[in-house]
Design an enzyme around this catalytic site. Structure first.
Site, PDB file in Angstrom:
ATOM      1  N   ASP A  10       0.871  -1.182   0.000  1.00 36.10           N
ATOM      2  CA  ASP A  10       0.000   0.000   0.000  1.00 36.10           C
ATOM      3  C   ASP A  10       0.907   1.231   0.000  1.00 36.10           C
ATOM      4  O   ASP A  10       2.124   1.109   0.131  1.00 36.10           O
ATOM      5  CB  ASP A  10      -0.900  -0.002   1.253  1.00 36.10           C
ATOM      6  N   SER A  11       0.293   2.391  -0.101  1.00 38.96           N
ATOM      7  CA  SER A  11       1.076   3.626  -0.077  1.00 38.96           C
ATOM      8  C   SER A  11       1.640   3.915   1.317  1.00 38.96           C
ATOM      9  O   SER A  11       2.556   4.713   1.456  1.00 38.96           O
ATOM     10  CB  SER A  11       0.203   4.802  -0.510  1.00 38.96           C
ATOM     11  N   CYS A  73      -4.680  -1.714  -1.541  1.00 36.41           N
ATOM     12  CA  CYS A  73      -4.770  -0.294  -1.892  1.00 36.41           C
ATOM     13  C   CYS A  73      -5.877  -0.131  -2.917  1.00 36.41           C
ATOM     14  O   CYS A  73      -5.804  -0.698  -4.026  1.00 36.41           O
ATOM     15  CB  CYS A  73      -3.424   0.141  -2.477  1.00 36.41           C
ATOM     16  N   GLU A 151      -2.522   8.550   8.518  1.00 34.08           N
ATOM     17  CA  GLU A 151      -1.052   8.617   8.518  1.00 34.08           C
ATOM     18  C   GLU A 151      -0.533   9.434   9.702  1.00 34.08           C
ATOM     19  O   GLU A 151       0.605   9.303  10.101  1.00 34.08           O
ATOM     20  CB  GLU A 151      -0.529   9.195   7.197  1.00 34.08           C
ATOM     21  N   CYS A 185     -10.979   2.689   0.399  1.00 38.24           N
ATOM     22  CA  CYS A 185      -9.540   2.927   0.536  1.00 38.24           C
ATOM     23  C   CYS A 185      -9.151   2.180   1.811  1.00 38.24           C
ATOM     24  O   CYS A 185      -9.853   2.272   2.826  1.00 38.24           O
ATOM     25  CB  CYS A 185      -9.290   4.420   0.683  1.00 38.24           C
ATOM     26  N   HIS A 187      -7.064   2.715   3.971  1.00 41.20           N
ATOM     27  CA  HIS A 187      -6.805   3.548   5.154  1.00 41.20           C
ATOM     28  C   HIS A 187      -8.094   3.704   5.983  1.00 41.20           C
ATOM     29  O   HIS A 187      -8.030   3.911   7.192  1.00 41.20           O
ATOM     30  CB  HIS A 187      -6.334   4.954   4.750  1.00 41.20           C
TER      31      HIS A 187
HETATM   32  N1  DGL Z   1      -4.719   3.098   1.014  1.00 51.68           N
HETATM   33  C1  DGL Z   1      -4.722   3.427  -0.351  1.00 51.68           C
HETATM   34  C2  DGL Z   1      -6.044   3.206  -1.007  1.00 51.68           C
HETATM   35  O1  DGL Z   1      -6.665   2.237  -0.637  1.00 51.68           O
HETATM   36  C3  DGL Z   1      -3.957   4.654  -0.767  1.00 51.68           C
HETATM   37  C4  DGL Z   1      -4.389   5.956  -0.232  1.00 51.68           C
HETATM   38  C5  DGL Z   1      -3.477   7.059  -0.688  1.00 51.68           C
HETATM   39  O2  DGL Z   1      -2.267   6.878  -0.611  1.00 51.68           O
HETATM   40  O3  DGL Z   1      -3.977   8.080  -1.157  1.00 51.68           O
HETATM   41  O4  DGL Z   1      -6.471   3.889  -1.893  1.00 51.68           O
END
Ligand code: DGL
Length: 269
Positions: A10-11, A73, A151, A185, A187
């Protein structure tokens, strides 16, 4: 029986919602996690850049001989079609499993999707839900600020700023009468307690990380790729920038101390 690890990326911290589910539901599996903390966020970037990042992330995980690669992600799963199509191992993204769960969960066929801007603009969830349940109505909302909240560890239920931001994002979905919201997402499941409190008990939240792991479990079982059931799975975490708080926040999100298993890496070296 297959001892090779599962590769998850993931990011940043978002994909840990999938890792949490692997630890719980596939405890015998070893995990290699890559969090691209040096380049987070992905969701506000162009398709070209997201494709490049995804290709590099996948290449890095492939070096470990992973038996399955998971893009934990929503942005990569929605946008990086070329990178994904070149993955040699069994691959799991988050969009398909989450949509399958959402169409099962909805009772009134009104489904909300919260995602990054890139994800919502791609229309990935709308398209997939349309294939699975054409009569369903889908309402998407871009929630770019939520990635930063996670984050920066602004995820506790008492955080009134987080609450206010989430309220603004999801009110339009609630006004449409959705009974199911996909946390599109990875996150966002980390904010599920706040989102759930605002959405209310009648709205089912779909956790993309969890659903992706359930899909991975099915693939491992169907293809005899599962590890020895008696093995106690390990996890190694790689990050592309030494962000001060990665391990700290990850410890809270996962409920285990990962400081000793987290390593900074330059994936292009
Ligand atoms: N967690 C990621 C997603 O599901 C990336 C979120 C991001 O870095 O903008 O989209």
């Amino acid at each position: 029986m297959d001892k090779r690890p599962i590769g998850v990326f993931d990011s940043g911290l978002g994909g840990l919602s999938a890792v949490k589910a692997i630890i719980k539901y596939l405890p015998e599996e070893d995990i290699i996690y890559f969090g691209d903390t040096g380049r987070v966020p992905y969701g506000s970037r162009s398709e070209k850049i997201i494709e490049t990042y995804a290709r590099e992330d996948i290449k890095f995980l492939e070096k470990f001989g992973c038996k399955l690669i998971m893009a934990a992600c929503g942005t990569v799963s929605s946008v990086a079609h070329n990178a994904i199509s070149q993955v040699k191992e069994p691959f799991v993204g988050v969009v398909y499993p989450a949509c399958a769960a959402a169409v099962k969960a909805t009772r009134n066929n009104k489904i909300g999707v919260m995602g990054t801007s890139a994800t919502i603009n791609s229309g990935s969830y709308v398209k997939r839900i349309g294939e699975l349940k054409p009569e369903a109505e889908v309402f998407g909302v871009s929630c770019p600020l939520l990635v930063s909240l996670v984050e920066n560890d602004w995820i506790d239920s008492d955080n009134y700023i987080a609450k206010e931001i989430i309220k603004r994002y999801i009110e339009p979905l609630l006004e449409q009468g959705v009974d199911t919201i996909i946390l599109g997402c990875t996150h966002f499941p980390h904010l599920a307690p706040i989102i759930g409190e605002i959405a209310g008990d009648n709205v089912t939240l779909i956790d993309t990380g969890y659903e992706a792991v359930m899909k991975a479990k099915e693939i491992l079982e169907d293809n005899s790729l599962a590890n020895d059931a008696l093995h106690k799975g390990t996890a190694k975490y790689y990050i592309s920038d030494k962000t001060q708080n990665f391990s700290e926040i990850a410890n809270t999100l996962l409920g285990v101390d990962i400081s000793d298993s987290t390593e900074f890496v330059d994936i292009n070296s």
